[in-house]
Design a protein around this motif. Sequence first.
Motif, short mmCIF file in Angstrom:
data_model
loop_
_atom_site.label_atom_id
_atom_site.label_comp_id
_atom_site.label_asym_id
_atom_site.label_seq_id
_atom_site.Cartn_x
_atom_site.Cartn_y
_atom_site.Cartn_z
N LEU A 33 61.08 10.90 -8.18
CA LEU A 33 59.64 10.99 -8.44
C LEU A 33 59.34 10.89 -9.94
O LEU A 33 58.38 10.22 -10.34
N ALA A 34 60.16 11.54 -10.76
CA ALA A 34 59.96 11.46 -12.22
C ALA A 34 60.18 10.03 -12.71
O ALA A 34 59.43 9.53 -13.55
N GLY A 35 61.20 9.38 -12.19
CA GLY A 35 61.47 7.99 -12.57
C GLY A 35 60.35 7.06 -12.13
O GLY A 35 59.94 6.17 -12.88
N LEU A 36 59.84 7.28 -10.94
CA LEU A 36 58.73 6.48 -10.44
C LEU A 36 57.50 6.69 -11.31
O LEU A 36 56.79 5.73 -11.65
N ALA A 37 57.24 7.93 -11.69
CA ALA A 37 56.10 8.23 -12.56
C ALA A 37 56.22 7.48 -13.89
O ALA A 37 55.27 6.83 -14.33
N ALA A 38 57.37 7.55 -14.52
CA ALA A 38 57.57 6.87 -15.80
C ALA A 38 57.44 5.35 -15.65
O ALA A 38 56.83 4.68 -16.49
N PHE A 39 58.00 4.81 -14.58
CA PHE A 39 57.93 3.38 -14.34
C PHE A 39 56.49 2.91 -14.13
O PHE A 39 56.03 1.95 -14.75
N VAL A 40 55.76 3.61 -13.28
CA VAL A 40 54.37 3.24 -12.98
C VAL A 40 53.50 3.35 -14.23
O VAL A 40 52.68 2.46 -14.51
N VAL A 41 53.68 4.41 -15.00
CA VAL A 41 52.92 4.57 -16.23
C VAL A 41 53.21 3.42 -17.18
O VAL A 41 52.29 2.82 -17.76
N ASP A 42 54.47 3.07 -17.33
CA ASP A 42 54.83 1.97 -18.23
C ASP A 42 54.26 0.63 -17.78
O ASP A 42 53.77 -0.14 -18.59
N VAL A 43 54.34 0.36 -16.50
CA VAL A 43 53.88 -0.94 -15.99
C VAL A 43 52.36 -1.06 -16.09
O VAL A 43 51.84 -2.08 -16.53
N TYR A 44 51.64 -0.03 -15.70
CA TYR A 44 50.20 -0.17 -15.51
C TYR A 44 49.31 0.50 -16.56
O TYR A 44 48.14 0.16 -16.66
N ILE A 83 64.86 9.31 -14.61
CA ILE A 83 65.70 9.76 -13.49
C ILE A 83 66.92 10.52 -14.02
O ILE A 83 67.22 11.63 -13.56
N ALA A 84 67.60 9.93 -14.98
CA ALA A 84 68.81 10.56 -15.52
C ALA A 84 68.51 11.90 -16.17
O ALA A 84 69.20 12.91 -15.92
N PRO A 96 53.95 -6.47 -12.73
CA PRO A 96 54.44 -7.17 -13.94
C PRO A 96 55.40 -6.30 -14.76
O PRO A 96 55.18 -6.02 -15.92
N ALA A 97 56.49 -5.87 -14.13
CA ALA A 97 57.44 -4.97 -14.79
C ALA A 97 58.34 -5.71 -15.77
O ALA A 97 58.68 -6.87 -15.57
N SER A 98 58.72 -5.00 -16.81
CA SER A 98 59.65 -5.54 -17.79
C SER A 98 60.91 -4.66 -17.79
O SER A 98 60.95 -3.61 -17.14
N TRP A 99 61.93 -5.10 -18.52
CA TRP A 99 63.13 -4.27 -18.66
C TRP A 99 62.80 -2.97 -19.37
O TRP A 99 63.39 -1.93 -19.10
N GLN A 100 61.84 -3.00 -20.26
CA GLN A 100 61.42 -1.78 -20.96
C GLN A 100 60.84 -0.79 -19.96
O GLN A 100 61.16 0.40 -20.01
N ASP A 101 60.00 -1.26 -19.04
CA ASP A 101 59.42 -0.39 -18.01
C ASP A 101 60.52 0.20 -17.13
O ASP A 101 60.52 1.40 -16.83
N THR A 102 61.44 -0.64 -16.72
CA THR A 102 62.54 -0.21 -15.87
C THR A 102 63.41 0.83 -16.58
O THR A 102 63.80 1.84 -15.98
N GLY A 103 63.69 0.59 -17.83
CA GLY A 103 64.50 1.53 -18.61
C GLY A 103 63.85 2.90 -18.71
O GLY A 103 64.52 3.93 -18.64
N GLY A 155 62.87 11.39 -21.19
CA GLY A 155 63.56 10.15 -20.82
C GLY A 155 62.92 8.91 -21.41
O GLY A 155 63.56 8.15 -22.14
N PRO A 156 61.65 8.65 -21.10
CA PRO A 156 60.99 7.48 -21.69
C PRO A 156 60.90 7.54 -23.21
O PRO A 156 60.99 6.51 -23.89
N LEU A 157 60.74 8.74 -23.74
CA LEU A 157 60.70 8.88 -25.20
C LEU A 157 62.03 8.44 -25.81
O LEU A 157 62.05 7.67 -26.78
N ALA A 158 63.12 8.87 -25.23
CA ALA A 158 64.45 8.48 -25.73
C ALA A 158 64.67 6.97 -25.60
O ALA A 158 65.12 6.31 -26.55
#
Length: 121
Positions: free
Chosen positions: A108-119, A82-83, A69-76, A43-46
């Motif tokens: 949980l997968a979406g949360l993992a990707a989001f947290v990794v991207d943000v922090y 998730i998808a 400090p989240a960005s649209w990139q982190d959210t995406g 997901g994050p790779l795509a």
Amino acid sequence: MLNWSTIFYGAVLSALLAALLAAAAGPRRPAVIATTAFAALAGPLAWNAILHAAHGRQFFTDAPVAVLPASWQDTGSGVFAIAMTALALGIGPLAAGTGRRIAALATLAGLAAFVVDVYLY
């Protein structure tokens, strides 16, 4: 703009964290954990590949909130994780499972990707 090595690094970290969360969330079925991890990588790779190809620099502006400090990139990255996870689990190892289980693991997968991207990058 992220370079390819950073994109892969973030996707791998997302997969590892998602696998840990999936393992902690319930029955430790290897196929479910592996599918969750793969989807949290894909997901994050795509998403980041799309931003890279489209030169989407505007998506990298962090919110002015010190603790998140989240960005649209982190959210995406989280949304794509998730998808991908819901799709992969729904047609894969949890095809006969409940939507609730699929939704929980996808979240949980979406949360993992989001947290990794943000922090973490």
